[in-house]
Structures are given as C-alpha cells and as structure tokens.
Design a protein around this motif. Structure first.
Motif, PDB file in Angstrom:
ATOM      1  N   UNK B  97      -4.137 -82.136  -9.660  1.00  0.00           N
ATOM      2  CA  UNK B  97      -4.125 -80.511  -9.939  1.00  0.00           C
ATOM      3  C   UNK B  97      -5.404 -79.908  -9.371  1.00  0.00           C
ATOM      4  N   UNK B 148       4.545 -83.455 -12.631  1.00  0.00           N
ATOM      5  CA  UNK B 148       3.873 -82.152 -13.383  1.00  0.00           C
ATOM      6  C   UNK B 148       2.800 -81.580 -12.359  1.00  0.00           C
ATOM      7  N   UNK B 149       1.996 -82.337 -11.848  1.00  0.00           N
ATOM      8  CA  UNK B 149       0.921 -82.007 -11.094  1.00  0.00           C
ATOM      9  C   UNK B 149       1.325 -81.635  -9.822  1.00  0.00           C
ATOM     10  N   UNK B 151       4.433 -80.628  -8.986  1.00  0.00           N
ATOM     11  CA  UNK B 151       5.316 -79.402  -9.122  1.00  0.00           C
ATOM     12  C   UNK B 151       4.226 -78.153  -9.054  1.00  0.00           C
ATOM     13  N   UNK B 152       3.155 -78.046 -10.052  1.00  0.00           N
ATOM     14  CA  UNK B 152       2.186 -77.387  -9.985  1.00  0.00           C
ATOM     15  C   UNK B 152       1.552 -76.832  -8.646  1.00  0.00           C
TER      16      UNK B 152
END
Lengths: 328, 328
Positions: B97, B148-149, B151-152
């Motif tokens: 991220x 998740x990372x 997609x962020x």
C-alpha cells in the motif's frame, strides 16, 4: 468505556459529543473518558473526564499516540470534504487516506487490542452509471477523489476486521441536510442552503434543476447512525463492514415543497435559480436513492420525509422558531 | 525514452529488463535510460545507460527522488507476495500500500508531468463467491490483505488518471506459471512446483484436489502484458484503468495431463498428494476463470493452452531440455 473521536470539532463531531455526554453511557457501560481530537483542539464538555487534543492525523506520530491509550470505541470522523479533496489532491489524500490508514495501522500494531472503529464513509463511493434505487450489493465505483479515499479506507477496514485487528463499521452517510452553520467546500452544500437560508429569511442560490434527486439524512439521524454502529453486533456484517444507510430520497422540487409546507410560500420564494454547469457535472455522477435493506434490518433509522428533516433543523438550530414566517 | 522499474530484481522484473534491452525501444522511441530499483540493488545490464538503485519504497524519501527524474514510463512491480502479506500484516501494508501510494503521490507532485504508470495488480482483487467464468464487470471484493492492498492501489491510480496526474494501467495478472527458481511465499506456489520440479526429475507436493481450477499465464506472457500496457492507447480504458487479463484456465488434473504429454508419465508420477486444509481454505476464495474480452480487444495475448505454457518454461529456463525425460 473510553471513547476516542477524531474530527470532534466538526459539525457531526460536536453533536456526537453532546449526545454521548447526554447519555453518559455506551453499550451499557458508563463513559469514563472521552478523547476529542481535531486540527485545532476541540472544546471538552463538562462532566466527563477526558482530553481535547490538537493533532494532524496525517502526521505519522499522531495515530500511534492515540491508539496507545487503547480506547474501547473510536469514532473516526476526521476528513477533508468532497469539494476540497477534489480541488487539492495532495491534501485530500493526506487527510482522508493517510489519516485513516495511519489510524488503522496504529490500532493493528497494538497487541491483544480490537476496538470498535466507526468510520464515516460516504455515498460518494458510488459513481455513475447508477440505478435510480441503489441496492445493497451495488459495487462501489467512485468517480471523485473523496469517494476514492473513502472506498480505500473501507477496504482496509474490511481486511483488518477479517483479521481481528479491529472491529470496524463503515457508514456510507447520506448527504447531511440541513447542515447548520456556514457553507463548507462540499459540492452538495446547496442542498442544505436552499432550506437553511430561506428559513431565516435569507436568499439562497440553486445551481441545478428542480428535477435533480438525492439522498438525505439530518445531523440528528447521522448521530443516531454513529451510536447504532458503536453498539451493534458486528457478526451480522460478515466480510463487508460497509453499510448503505437509510435516508430520505427527494428531488429539489420536493425539498422546496416541504420548505413551503413548513415555512410558507415566502421562504420558497427566496430561492434563486442560477444554473452552474460545474456543480451540475459533479451532481450528475452522484446517487439518487437507495434501498438500504441491510442497514434497516440492523436497526439503523432515518427520518420518514423531508418535512421531518426541516422540523428537526428548526428544533435543533433555531430554538423552535421559523424566522421567515415571523417576518411581515 | 526513460524507463523506471520498481521490483526490478524480482522474477518478472528481470525478464522485463531483458526484454527491454533486447528491443532497445519502447513506443517507437529508443530507450535512453533505465532506472532499476529493488530492496537490494538489481544488476544493470550492459548496453543501456542507466542506474541500479537499492531503495525501500515504503521509505517516504524514496519515491520523490525517483519521480524527480521524470521517467516517461514507470513499471511498478515492487510487492510483497500474497502469503507474506497475509502473514505479516504490517509489512504487506508498508510495501504494497504505502509503496504504491508514495509512488503515485510523488508523480502527482511533479508539475506538468503525466507518465505512463504500469501497475502489477492481481486477480486476488476478486474473492468468493465468484462465478466459474468472471466477466469484465465483476466487482472486485478482495478477501486477502494482498488483494485488498492491490485494489486500494487500483482505486488511487484510477482517480489520479482521471485527474491527469498520471496515465495508469493496472494489470490483474493471472497466477504466473511456471514460476522459475525457488518457491516464494505465495500460496499459489504449488501450481508451478507440480510442473517445475517433475520436469527436472524432482518430487513435488500437491496440497489440493485435482479438480481445483485456476487461471494461469507464463512469465513470457506476463512480460508481454507489461509491454502492451506501456504501449497501448489508454483512452479506450475510460475511468476504469484495471484490466482482467487473458490466461489459460486449467484444473490441476489438466495441468498434470499437460505435463504428461510434454514430459512423459514419469514426470506426472513425481507428484505426491498431501492435502493441506490451510492452503485449500485460501484457494477456495480464488478465481477459477475469466472472460477477459476487454483486454483481448486491446491486444493483450496469452498462451492458448497449458502445454504451450510448459514448453515455454522448457525453452526459457531449461535450455530446451527436459531432464526427467532424459533419465533412465
């Protein structure tokens, strides 16, 4: 019950603090400490021990210091609003992304600690094309920097909740209406000002056609959502900790009709139509309405109609008086 | 044509560097400089001027220094793999991220600068429940920290591309198979090892049933995707800069049948079945196949079948020889 509130000096933050002080408890436990944080130190109310701190959450040192105190419930309200996040890209990411990420990381870094984290997300996570009535399984597709930053925060909160590092609830707040006080940099500001200013006999500008529809909740309802999110059982949320919330779906024409019912024709006559293509372009990408079945089943409640929203403003902000109706 | 590659010392990074050196040009412009970055300084190839730097992208000072050189094309490959991001939450967010966010912010902070940014995302942005064949409009719903990372990162790249701060393409790479060299911490590692080890006469462990399906592309195809993403016209992508990519959909049984066709029955006999519930639980949430019509229409191409993927490995990694077939 120790509570931390970021953005505590903002409009919703101040109302949340007042509500917590009035209740004196949360989840059945007496509130024993309230830590209020904002860029400028908020005002600490009488009667509850606590601290009021000036802190910038985009400063890497700020969040760890707050998490080390291990509050039981954290209300993370601090944010740059939509208009400012769009105009100042760096500032929007600094506050809305880095502030949220830093807070989540600081919580996750504390061993054996899993606080309830209530995060104010936004319906701005949804961007056009959208159905007239957005179902709970509508995929988020933000088309603004603000919506992007809020969606990034939701994703991280989902992941860290899945891992047991925190116990998150992300509230996709409707547009708050009637927002009291001075206009802020939100592009949605006119939805409030076309009601707020006429109620006190002042003119207001409407930059979009009367047919534009949107999704509203009062400040009072927003505080109710925050309290409900702090107290609910989160097991029912599964992997998706983000909730579309109840609200009132209304067109600008319906807003104005409600204003006329509550405050009379003179109030409605104070609205001046000045179409603004820039505002229109932003508004065109926004949600028009929701079917928030999941949040309703979980006990989240909003006003039944726009008339009630206006009357709540008259009670909470105008001491029950309607100045425009008292004028000659 | 100045090019920056992060994660340049990784498996795909090294193959990308070799391909760029072999071509000598990108987008029709001669490559005049190549900056290679990794945690440990990568090896700079002969024949092209450039620099090989050791840098940690999660260090706030690293990205601004790289962006100030204003490379025309940036390949952002640096990442912690899925297994490690799941096991070490803090490290996964720091690299996957913060590294991506810092690079994006450093680019956006340069005035009058809009480089092509090719970001290696992953099919891990999708989590169960999923259809057998995932369409291009399937909403991402990651169920791992890695997904998740990624997609962020995609969301931020969409937003900054919309604002003209960069010109991004996010590639949702299929699982790379056959991944050469030593196993890494990716939970998907067995998909490669059940082919790679038997080809050289070594045993391999299969932790899931033969019926499990997944989506694969060779390292050679991955390099082709990266080059295509650097050269394509991005106007066709609209607001959604993330692409599901072509690949080969195959079950473990189909992988093994292909291995037997290419390398003989002895190779297939080297696979030992040792069910692992932990691996199975991760694999159960993963995509099984895609219909990547959008990427195909934009000129992205992968292998036609698993036999071709295995033969590509034999050519690129084994000098055209199949050791297990040469054994007595």
């Amino acid at each position: 019950m120790q509570i931390l509130i970021t953005g505590a000096a903002g409009m919703i933050g101040r109302k949340l603090v007042a509500a917590l002080v009035a209740r004196g408890e949360l989840r059945g436990d007496p509130i024993t400490g309230l830590t209020l944080v904002d860029r400028d130190a908020p005002v600490l109310p009488d009667g509850i021990p606590g601290a009021a701190l000036a802190a910038d959450l985009s400063d890497p040192a700020a969040a760890p210091a707050l998490a080390e105190a291990r509050p039981d419930v954290i209300f993370h309200l601090a944010a740059v609003v939509s208009g400012e996040a769009e105009a100042d890209t760096a500032k929007g990411y600094a506050v809305n992304l880095h502030g949220t990420v830093a807070l989540c990381e600081a919580i996750a870094a504390q061993p054996d600690y899993c606080p309830r984290l209530v995060f104010t997300s936004s319906i701005a996570v949804f961007g056009a094309p959208l159905p007239d009535v957005i179902p709970d399984d509508q995929p988020p597709r933000p088309l603004t920097s603000y919506g992007t930053q809020k969606r990034m925060g939701e994703l991280m909160i989902d992941d860290l909740s899945r891992k047991g590092a925190l116990d998150g609830v992300s509230l996709r707040l409707p547009t708050i209406c009637i927002r009291p006080g001075a206009p802020n940099a939100a592009a949605s500001g006119f939805y409030s000002s076309i009601l707020r200013e006429p109620l006190i006999g002042q003119p207001a500008v409407l930059p979009v056609p009367d047919t534009v529809r949107h999704w509203f909740a009062s400040p009072r309802a927003a505080v109710g959502f925050l309290l409900r999110a702090a107290e609910m059982e989160t097991g029912a949320l599964g992997q998706d900790r983000s909730l579309n919330l109840p609200g009132v779906g209304a067109s600008v024409a319906e807003e104005i009709a409600a204003l006329e019912r509550v405050a009379g024709a003179k109030a409605a006559g104070l609205i001046r139509r000045e179409p603004d293509a820039a505002v229109q372009a932003i508004i065109d990408t926004w949600p028009r309405g929701f079917d928030p079945a999941r949040a309703r089943a979980l006990g989240f409640e909003a006003e039944p109609d726009m008339d009630t929203i206006i009357r709540a403003h008259v009670e909470d902000e105008l001491g029950g008086r309607i100045p425009v109706a008292e004028q000659g």
